[in-house]
Design a protein around this motif. Structure first.
Motif, PDB file in Angstrom:
ATOM      1  N   HIS A 119     -57.401 -19.763  20.815  1.00  0.00           N
ATOM      2  CA  HIS A 119     -57.071 -18.423  20.326  1.00  0.00           C
ATOM      3  C   HIS A 119     -56.908 -18.450  18.823  1.00  0.00           C
ATOM      4  CE1 HIS A 119     -55.649 -14.310  20.727  1.00  0.00           C
ATOM      5  NE2 HIS A 119     -54.628 -14.596  19.936  1.00  0.00           N
ATOM      6  N   PHE A 120     -57.629 -17.552  18.146  1.00  0.00           N
ATOM      7  CA  PHE A 120     -57.548 -17.393  16.701  1.00  0.00           C
ATOM      8  C   PHE A 120     -56.504 -16.321  16.381  1.00  0.00           C
ATOM      9  CE2 PHE A 120     -61.465 -19.590  17.160  1.00  0.00           C
ATOM     10  CZ  PHE A 120     -61.807 -20.144  15.935  1.00  0.00           C
ATOM     11  N   SER A 121     -55.531 -16.664  15.547  1.00  0.00           N
ATOM     12  CA  SER A 121     -54.456 -15.742  15.191  1.00  0.00           C
ATOM     13  C   SER A 121     -54.429 -15.521  13.684  1.00  0.00           C
ATOM     14  CB  SER A 121     -53.092 -16.286  15.629  1.00  0.00           C
ATOM     15  OG  SER A 121     -53.059 -16.504  17.025  1.00  0.00           O
ATOM     16  N   GLY A 122     -54.268 -14.251  13.292  1.00  0.00           N
ATOM     17  CA  GLY A 122     -54.221 -13.928  11.879  1.00  0.00           C
ATOM     18  C   GLY A 122     -52.850 -14.096  11.253  1.00  0.00           C
ATOM     19  N   CYS A 123     -51.811 -14.228  12.085  1.00  0.00           N
ATOM     20  CA  CYS A 123     -50.462 -14.446  11.562  1.00  0.00           C
ATOM     21  C   CYS A 123     -49.640 -15.152  12.628  1.00  0.00           C
ATOM     22  CB  CYS A 123     -49.799 -13.132  11.151  1.00  0.00           C
ATOM     23  SG  CYS A 123     -49.229 -12.108  12.534  1.00  0.00           S
ATOM     24  N   GLU A 124     -48.414 -15.485  12.304  1.00  0.00           N
ATOM     25  CA  GLU A 124     -47.596 -16.306  13.191  1.00  0.00           C
ATOM     26  C   GLU A 124     -47.130 -15.572  14.447  1.00  0.00           C
ATOM     27  OE1 GLU A 124     -44.474 -18.156  11.017  1.00  0.00           O
ATOM     28  OE2 GLU A 124     -45.824 -19.494   9.918  1.00  0.00           O
ATOM     29  N   ARG A 125     -47.361 -14.274  14.546  1.00  0.00           N
ATOM     30  CA  ARG A 125     -47.019 -13.567  15.779  1.00  0.00           C
ATOM     31  C   ARG A 125     -47.928 -13.988  16.931  1.00  0.00           C
ATOM     32  NH1 ARG A 125     -47.024  -7.351  14.879  1.00  0.00           N
ATOM     33  NH2 ARG A 125     -49.068  -7.889  14.027  1.00  0.00           N
ATOM     34  N   ARG A 126     -49.157 -14.403  16.616  1.00  0.00           N
ATOM     35  CA  ARG A 126     -50.127 -14.892  17.620  1.00  0.00           C
ATOM     36  C   ARG A 126     -50.342 -13.870  18.753  1.00  0.00           C
ATOM     37  NH1 ARG A 126     -47.349 -19.309  15.632  1.00  0.00           N
ATOM     38  NH2 ARG A 126     -48.580 -21.178  15.202  1.00  0.00           N
ATOM     39  N   CYS A 127     -50.549 -12.638  18.379  1.00  0.00           N
ATOM     40  CA  CYS A 127     -50.714 -11.569  19.378  1.00  0.00           C
ATOM     41  C   CYS A 127     -51.852 -11.891  20.339  1.00  0.00           C
ATOM     42  CB  CYS A 127     -50.999 -10.243  18.680  1.00  0.00           C
ATOM     43  SG  CYS A 127     -49.610  -9.613  17.709  1.00  0.00           S
ATOM     44  N   GLY A 128     -51.582 -11.693  21.635  1.00  0.00           N
ATOM     45  CA  GLY A 128     -52.614 -11.841  22.657  1.00  0.00           C
ATOM     46  C   GLY A 128     -52.994 -13.259  23.014  1.00  0.00           C
ATOM     47  N   HIS A 129     -52.176 -14.238  22.636  1.00  0.00           N
ATOM     48  CA  HIS A 129     -52.544 -15.623  22.939  1.00  0.00           C
ATOM     49  C   HIS A 129     -52.494 -15.888  24.445  1.00  0.00           C
ATOM     50  CE1 HIS A 129     -48.549 -17.136  24.008  1.00  0.00           C
ATOM     51  NE2 HIS A 129     -48.057 -16.446  23.001  1.00  0.00           N
ATOM     52  N   PRO A 130     -53.258 -16.874  24.932  1.00  0.00           N
ATOM     53  CA  PRO A 130     -53.260 -17.180  26.365  1.00  0.00           C
ATOM     54  C   PRO A 130     -51.924 -17.768  26.816  1.00  0.00           C
ATOM     55  CG  PRO A 130     -55.133 -18.197  25.227  1.00  0.00           C
ATOM     56  CD  PRO A 130     -54.187 -17.721  24.172  1.00  0.00           C
ATOM     57  N   HIS A 131     -51.722 -17.796  28.124  1.00  0.00           N
ATOM     58  CA  HIS A 131     -50.574 -18.486  28.703  1.00  0.00           C
ATOM     59  C   HIS A 131     -50.970 -19.926  29.007  1.00  0.00           C
ATOM     60  CE1 HIS A 131     -47.656 -15.183  29.472  1.00  0.00           C
ATOM     61  NE2 HIS A 131     -48.748 -14.456  29.332  1.00  0.00           N
ATOM     62  N   GLY A 132     -49.975 -20.773  29.156  1.00  0.00           N
ATOM     63  CA  GLY A 132     -50.243 -22.169  29.470  1.00  0.00           C
ATOM     64  C   GLY A 132     -50.709 -22.929  28.234  1.00  0.00           C
ATOM     65  N   ALA A 133     -51.491 -23.997  28.471  1.00  0.00           N
ATOM     66  CA  ALA A 133     -51.991 -24.828  27.371  1.00  0.00           C
ATOM     67  C   ALA A 133     -53.177 -24.147  26.704  1.00  0.00           C
ATOM     68  CB  ALA A 133     -52.396 -26.197  27.902  1.00  0.00           C
ATOM     69  N   TRP A 134     -53.185 -24.155  25.369  1.00  0.00           N
ATOM     70  CA  TRP A 134     -54.295 -23.563  24.634  1.00  0.00           C
ATOM     71  C   TRP A 134     -54.354 -24.154  23.240  1.00  0.00           C
ATOM     72  CZ3 TRP A 134     -52.536 -20.177  20.583  1.00  0.00           C
ATOM     73  CH2 TRP A 134     -51.195 -19.823  20.675  1.00  0.00           C
ATOM     74  N   THR A 135     -55.506 -24.049  22.617  1.00  0.00           N
ATOM     75  CA  THR A 135     -55.707 -24.535  21.260  1.00  0.00           C
ATOM     76  C   THR A 135     -55.362 -23.424  20.284  1.00  0.00           C
ATOM     77  OG1 THR A 135     -57.432 -26.085  21.939  1.00  0.00           O
ATOM     78  CG2 THR A 135     -57.393 -25.438  19.630  1.00  0.00           C
ATOM     79  N   ASP A 136     -54.419 -23.698  19.392  1.00  0.00           N
ATOM     80  CA  ASP A 136     -53.874 -22.708  18.476  1.00  0.00           C
ATOM     81  C   ASP A 136     -54.587 -22.805  17.133  1.00  0.00           C
ATOM     82  OD1 ASP A 136     -52.097 -20.815  17.363  1.00  0.00           O
ATOM     83  OD2 ASP A 136     -50.736 -22.401  16.682  1.00  0.00           O
ATOM     84  N   VAL A 137     -55.285 -21.732  16.754  1.00  0.00           N
ATOM     85  CA  VAL A 137     -55.977 -21.677  15.466  1.00  0.00           C
ATOM     86  C   VAL A 137     -55.326 -20.568  14.649  1.00  0.00           C
ATOM     87  CG1 VAL A 137     -58.202 -21.496  14.301  1.00  0.00           C
ATOM     88  CG2 VAL A 137     -58.091 -22.433  16.617  1.00  0.00           C
ATOM     89  N   LEU A 138     -54.549 -20.938  13.643  1.00  0.00           N
ATOM     90  CA  LEU A 138     -53.694 -20.002  12.919  1.00  0.00           C
ATOM     91  C   LEU A 138     -54.121 -19.898  11.463  1.00  0.00           C
ATOM     92  CD1 LEU A 138     -51.059 -18.259  12.847  1.00  0.00           C
ATOM     93  CD2 LEU A 138     -49.849 -20.366  12.255  1.00  0.00           C
ATOM     94  N   ALA A 139     -54.375 -18.656  11.009  1.00  0.00           N
ATOM     95  CA  ALA A 139     -54.747 -18.432   9.622  1.00  0.00           C
ATOM     96  C   ALA A 139     -53.552 -18.666   8.707  1.00  0.00           C
ATOM     97  CB  ALA A 139     -55.265 -17.008   9.445  1.00  0.00           C
ATOM     98  N   THR A 140     -53.828 -19.139   7.495  1.00  0.00           N
ATOM     99  CA  THR A 140     -52.775 -19.351   6.499  1.00  0.00           C
ATOM    100  C   THR A 140     -53.095 -18.533   5.251  1.00  0.00           C
ATOM    101  OG1 THR A 140     -53.826 -21.254   5.408  1.00  0.00           O
ATOM    102  CG2 THR A 140     -52.476 -21.707   7.357  1.00  0.00           C
ATOM    103  N   ALA A 141     -52.092 -18.384   4.404  1.00  0.00           N
ATOM    104  CA  ALA A 141     -52.249 -17.549   3.211  1.00  0.00           C
ATOM    105  C   ALA A 141     -53.265 -18.123   2.236  1.00  0.00           C
ATOM    106  CB  ALA A 141     -50.893 -17.389   2.520  1.00  0.00           C
ATOM    107  N   GLY A 142     -53.510 -19.407   2.290  1.00  0.00           N
ATOM    108  CA  GLY A 142     -54.437 -20.028   1.349  1.00  0.00           C
ATOM    109  C   GLY A 142     -55.894 -19.935   1.729  1.00  0.00           C
ATOM    110  N   GLY A 143     -56.206 -19.319   2.865  1.00  0.00           N
ATOM    111  CA  GLY A 143     -57.595 -19.188   3.286  1.00  0.00           C
ATOM    112  C   GLY A 143     -58.029 -20.230   4.291  1.00  0.00           C
ATOM    113  N   ALA A 144     -57.220 -21.273   4.476  1.00  0.00           N
ATOM    114  CA  ALA A 144     -57.531 -22.290   5.482  1.00  0.00           C
ATOM    115  C   ALA A 144     -56.854 -21.913   6.796  1.00  0.00           C
ATOM    116  CB  ALA A 144     -57.066 -23.663   5.004  1.00  0.00           C
ATOM    117  N   TYR A 145     -56.951 -22.800   7.777  1.00  0.00           N
ATOM    118  CA  TYR A 145     -56.345 -22.583   9.087  1.00  0.00           C
ATOM    119  C   TYR A 145     -55.519 -23.800   9.474  1.00  0.00           C
ATOM    120  CZ  TYR A 145     -59.025 -18.375  10.247  1.00  0.00           C
ATOM    121  OH  TYR A 145     -59.537 -17.100  10.281  1.00  0.00           O
TER     122      TYR A 145
END
Length: 424
Positions: free
Chosen positions: A375-401
């Protein structure tokens, strides 16, 4: 000139301290539209994810005429229309009402009912819980007090295969062979007759409201009740046998492909369907949106798969898009730090899991373990992420993830995500 001081963050509550809710939830609905950077947003509750062919056509028309031309599928199998104009509320409500998708204006936000999407179609499961979903929805709409439930309160109906039981329901019903059901709430469970299950689920929801009033914390969900204010099933008026060691069944989500003799399962790329893709699902005996941002098409055979694939839907389990989801991201969400949907696109160059049928890689009967959801998330709220085990891809302010916490440049996302998804 003095520099502006950053706002002081609220104090962190002590572990175990009950959360205090001083207002009702702000969840959008079909009548309560949410304001986003890309326009208004409407969320339609669809018990069991069910839609008739007429309703599918109506949603396609609404997306084109009033919104951004697409329909989003939520992690509860509900539907969202985005990009709506500020003054379209009355027109949208009339369209939904005419199509039978607004049966109760007072209760439309509390019809949160997830049910095993393939139930009654593929011969699996102990009972057809889609029938429970219809009965429970009728009970909800007939009870004036049920309108006081939060728009986040969730009923989960599992047919025994364990596909939805782990989705964090406030009240979870699990079908048991022999005409019985288990009702789970707050870590406790009781066994009762299958025919009594929908009514018992509603009664326990009433028990939650009573417990929340006694606690005085304004709880929206069962897990928010403070210690000493658990929902009492017996006091809710439910006669049942306690289950000494309650345990929810665990099973995999639906994969794309054929379901039984006359149904198909497909996924929506990043959880969104264009109006054209919605219409490509037709004709259908029934369409069911799933919590994995997919669609079950009842009354369709394997011969329909090539057309659905050509429409851009995910029809194969080995598609690199299978299990990849994302929040709205930029430009639709002001809180997002990146256009996560655009950044997720290169991931489709990564390899997917093998087919799990005889003759696939590894020889007859070989089954490769499925990849973790990502799941790709644009902020730390991670809206709509799956339940259970999942790969967390979180955007950061610097443009990286951050990929499961590891800093990763945008250009390296495909390789990093693939590696993270295949690591157990």
């Amino acid at each position: 000139m003095l520099a502006a001081m950053p706002p002081t963050p609220p104090p962190t509550p002590d572990p175990g301290e009950p959360r205090i809710r001083d207002r009702g939830d702000a969840c959008p609905g079909a009548l309560r539209l949410h304001s986003a950077d890309d326009g208004r947003l409407a969320r339609l509750r669809l018990p069991g994810g069910r839609l008739t062919s007429r309703q599918v056509e109506a949603l396609a028309d609404a997306a084109e005429a009033l919104g951004d031309g697409r329909l989003s599928i939520t992690s509860r199998g509900n539907a969202e229309l985005r990009g709506l104009a500020d003054d379209c509320g009355a027109q949208l409500a009339a369209l939904l009402d005419e199509a039978g998708m607004l049966p109760s204006p007072t209760h439309e936000r509390v019809r949160n009912i997830v049910a095993s999407p393939a139930s009654g179609l593929d011969g699996l499961g102990a009972a057809d819980v889609q029938l429970w979903a219809r009965e429970l929805d009728s009970h909800l709409r007939s009870a004036p007090w049920a309108a006081a439930l939060s728009g986040r309160f969730l009923f989960v109906l599992d047919d025994g295969r364990g596909d939805v039981a782990g989705l964090g329901g406030d009240v979870t019903l699990v079908a048991v062979r022999g005409g019985e059901a288990e009702l789970h709430v707050g870590g406790r469970a009781v066994r009762l007759a299958s025919s009594d299950a929908p009514g018992a689920a509603l009664a326990v929801a009433g028990g939650f409201l009573a417990a929340a009033r006694r606690a005085g914390t304004g709880a929206w969900r069962v897990r928010e009740l403070p210690e000493g204010y658990a929902v009492d099933v017996a006091e809710s008026g439910v006669t049942a046998r306690p289950v000494p060691a309650p345990e929810l069944p665990q099973g995999p989500p639906l994969s794309p492909g054929v379901l039984g003799p006359s149904a198909l399962s497909v996924l929506a790329p990043l959880g969104r369907l264009t109006a054209a893709q919605l219409r490509a699902l037709l004709p259908a005996g029934e369409v069911r949106l799933t919590p994995w941002r997919g669609v079950v098409v009842a009354g369709a055979g394997a011969d329909r798969l090539p057309a659905l694939d050509a429409a851009g839907l995910i029809t194969r389990r080995d598609s690199p898009w299978a299990g990849v989801t994302a929040c709205t991201g930029r430009p639709g969400c002001a809180k997002s730090l990146a256009d996560v949907r655009a950044d997720a696109a290169p991931v489709d160059a990564a390899p997917g899991p093998a087919h799990d049928h005889p003759g696939g890689p590894g020889g007859p009967g070989h089954m490769q373990a499925p990849l973790l959801p990502v799941h790709f998330s644009g902020c730390e709220r991670r809206c709509g992420h799956p339940h259970g085990a999942w790969t967390d891809v979180l955007a950061t302010a610097g443009g990286a993830y951050l990929v499961d916490g590891v800093p990763t440049p945008r250009t390296a996302l495909p390789e990093a995500v693939t590696a993270a998804r295949t690591t157990r």
